[in-house]
Design a protein around this motif. Structure first.
Motif, PDB file in Angstrom:
ATOM      1  N   GLN A   1      -6.904  -3.231 -19.159  1.00 13.43           N
ATOM      2  CA  GLN A   1      -6.002  -3.488 -20.288  1.00 13.43           C
ATOM      3  C   GLN A   1      -5.102  -2.288 -20.599  1.00 13.43           C
ATOM      4  N   SER A   2      -5.449  -1.110 -20.075  1.00  8.65           N
ATOM      5  CA  SER A   2      -4.708   0.107 -20.387  1.00  8.65           C
ATOM      6  C   SER A   2      -3.486   0.328 -19.494  1.00  8.65           C
ATOM      7  N   TYR A   3      -3.357  -0.479 -18.431  1.00  3.59           N
ATOM      8  CA  TYR A   3      -2.296  -0.246 -17.451  1.00  3.59           C
ATOM      9  C   TYR A   3      -1.590  -1.547 -17.078  1.00  3.59           C
ATOM     10  N   ASP A   4      -0.388  -1.403 -16.508  1.00  3.50           N
ATOM     11  CA  ASP A   4       0.335  -2.583 -16.020  1.00  3.50           C
ATOM     12  C   ASP A   4      -0.286  -3.098 -14.726  1.00  3.50           C
ATOM     13  N   VAL A   5      -0.732  -2.164 -13.883  1.00  5.17           N
ATOM     14  CA  VAL A   5      -1.240  -2.514 -12.548  1.00  5.17           C
ATOM     15  C   VAL A   5      -2.453  -1.654 -12.210  1.00  5.17           C
ATOM     16  N   CYS A   6      -3.511  -2.268 -11.669  1.00  2.00           N
ATOM     17  CA  CYS A   6      -4.670  -1.537 -11.160  1.00  2.00           C
ATOM     18  C   CYS A   6      -4.843  -1.890  -9.682  1.00  2.00           C
ATOM     19  N   LEU A   7      -4.933  -0.871  -8.819  1.00  5.86           N
ATOM     20  CA  LEU A   7      -5.038  -1.109  -7.384  1.00  5.86           C
ATOM     21  C   LEU A   7      -6.262  -0.398  -6.806  1.00  5.86           C
ATOM     22  N   ASP A   8      -6.949  -1.078  -5.898  1.00 10.38           N
ATOM     23  CA  ASP A   8      -8.122  -0.519  -5.222  1.00 10.38           C
ATOM     24  C   ASP A   8      -7.681   0.080  -3.891  1.00 10.38           C
ATOM     25  N   SER A   9      -7.605   1.411  -3.833  1.00 10.61           N
ATOM     26  CA  SER A   9      -7.161   2.081  -2.608  1.00 10.61           C
ATOM     27  C   SER A   9      -8.202   1.968  -1.490  1.00 10.61           C
ATOM     28  N   GLY A  10      -9.440   1.679  -1.866  1.00  7.47           N
ATOM     29  CA  GLY A  10     -10.471   1.483  -0.854  1.00  7.47           C
ATOM     30  C   GLY A  10     -10.270   0.189  -0.095  1.00  7.47           C
ATOM     31  N   VAL A  11      -9.638  -0.774  -0.730  1.00  9.21           N
ATOM     32  CA  VAL A  11      -9.341  -2.073  -0.101  1.00  9.21           C
ATOM     33  C   VAL A  11      -7.959  -2.064   0.545  1.00  9.21           C
ATOM     34  N   LEU A  12      -6.960  -1.549  -0.187  1.00  5.34           N
ATOM     35  CA  LEU A  12      -5.572  -1.592   0.289  1.00  5.34           C
ATOM     36  C   LEU A  12      -5.189  -0.412   1.167  1.00  5.34           C
ATOM     37  N   GLY A  13      -5.921   0.688   1.046  1.00  2.17           N
ATOM     38  CA  GLY A  13      -5.527   1.901   1.746  1.00  2.17           C
ATOM     39  C   GLY A  13      -4.374   2.578   1.019  1.00  2.17           C
ATOM     40  N   VAL A  14      -4.098   3.812   1.378  1.00  5.45           N
ATOM     41  CA  VAL A  14      -3.011   4.555   0.740  1.00  5.45           C
ATOM     42  C   VAL A  14      -1.677   3.869   0.992  1.00  5.45           C
ATOM     43  N   ASP A  15      -1.399   3.530   2.237  1.00  5.11           N
ATOM     44  CA  ASP A  15      -0.123   2.883   2.577  1.00  5.11           C
ATOM     45  C   ASP A  15       0.030   1.537   1.878  1.00  5.11           C
ATOM     46  N   GLY A  16      -1.046   0.795   1.791  1.00  4.57           N
ATOM     47  CA  GLY A  16      -1.008  -0.505   1.128  1.00  4.57           C
ATOM     48  C   GLY A  16      -0.681  -0.369  -0.348  1.00  4.57           C
ATOM     49  N   CYS A  17      -1.243   0.644  -0.984  1.00  6.44           N
ATOM     50  CA  CYS A  17      -0.958   0.891  -2.407  1.00  6.44           C
ATOM     51  C   CYS A  17       0.500   1.290  -2.613  1.00  6.44           C
ATOM     52  N   VAL A  18       1.009   2.113  -1.708  1.00 11.14           N
ATOM     53  CA  VAL A  18       2.408   2.547  -1.794  1.00 11.14           C
ATOM     54  C   VAL A  18       3.335   1.341  -1.683  1.00 11.14           C
ATOM     55  N   LYS A  19       3.077   0.501  -0.699  1.00 13.06           N
ATOM     56  CA  LYS A  19       3.913  -0.697  -0.501  1.00 13.06           C
ATOM     57  C   LYS A  19       3.813  -1.641  -1.697  1.00 13.06           C
ATOM     58  N   ALA A  20       2.610  -1.817  -2.213  1.00 17.25           N
ATOM     59  CA  ALA A  20       2.394  -2.719  -3.350  1.00 17.25           C
ATOM     60  C   ALA A  20       3.156  -2.229  -4.583  1.00 17.25           C
ATOM     61  N   ILE A  21       3.054  -0.937  -4.871  1.00 18.52           N
ATOM     62  CA  ILE A  21       3.740  -0.385  -6.047  1.00 18.52           C
ATOM     63  C   ILE A  21       5.262  -0.518  -5.892  1.00 18.52           C
TER      64      ILE A  21
END
Length: 214
Positions: free
Chosen positions: A179-199
């Motif tokens: 509830q404190s953020y617009d987006v929460c991402l799991d880098s363990g699932v998406l990886g660093v590159d996946g998080c970058v692309k998602a954002i």
């Protein structure tokens, strides 16, 4: 990629790769990244030495000092007026001011230090929280700092506790809560590159929606 107008704040669990994600996102979007650099700005503009800022960086303080922070705002605190305050109080307000001044200069990426809270009235902010399973974070930290898994886990738990206490103290929100953020991402699932692309994609969506609204 089309030039962005968005300010991205990144909260992160220790060892989740938040800084690396911010760095790669900075390169992709061609906007500046501020992590420890926020302390440099706060030091220059407030006159507080960098050593003191670093010593108190994202660390909790006493409830007495927290009440002083709230009292200062209620008494009409103005930017840059730090006289007659305890050092913890000065440091929090100096960082708060520095974050706002950085944001006023244009799109950027801000790592930690309650930046999402400091900029909660800004419409062009996307607040992101990066997390990951403890086991995956332990592997990352033990590799980065060349330490045992046990030491890495201890370091993770202590750092997360400090960051959480600091955030919960100075904001009206809860650290790591969705509830404190617009987006929460799991880098363990998406990886660093996946998080970058998602954002990056979410930034595009946010900006397209804002254009429609305007």
């Amino acid at each position: 990629m089309e030039k962005t107008n968005t300010i991205i704040t990144i909260g992160r669990e220790f060892g989740s790769g938040g800084h690396e994600i911010g760095t790669r996102l900075s390169e992709l979007l061609e906007i500046p990244l501020y992590d420890k650099e926020m302390l440099d700005r706060a030091s220059k503009e407030s006159g507080i030495c960098q050593e003191l800022l670093k010593a108190h960086d994202e660390k909790p303080t006493s409830s007495f000092l927290y009440s002083l922070v709230m009292d200062t705002y209620s008494l009409g605190y103005t930017s840059g007026s730090y006289s007659d305050m305890p050092i913890n109080h000065k440091i929090f307000l100096a960082q708060f001011d520095a974050i706002k001044k950085i944001a006023d200069e244009g799109p950027c990426i801000l790592i930690g230090r309650c930046a999402d809270y400091a900029l909660e009235e800004y419409s062009n902010v996307l607040s992101v929280f990066i997390h990951a399973d403890v086991a995956k974070r332990v592997k990352r930290i033990s590799r980065m700092y060349d330490m045992t898994d046990a030491k890495a886990k201890e370091m993770i738990l202590k750092t997360d506790k400090k960051r959480g206490s600091y955030y919960n103290y100075y904001t009206n929100k809860k650290w790591s809560a969705i509830q404190s953020y617009d987006v929460c991402l799991d880098s363990g699932v998406l990886g660093v590159d996946g998080c970058v692309k998602a954002i990056a994609e979410i930034v595009k969506i946010k900006e397209s929606i804002q254009k429609v609204v305007l």
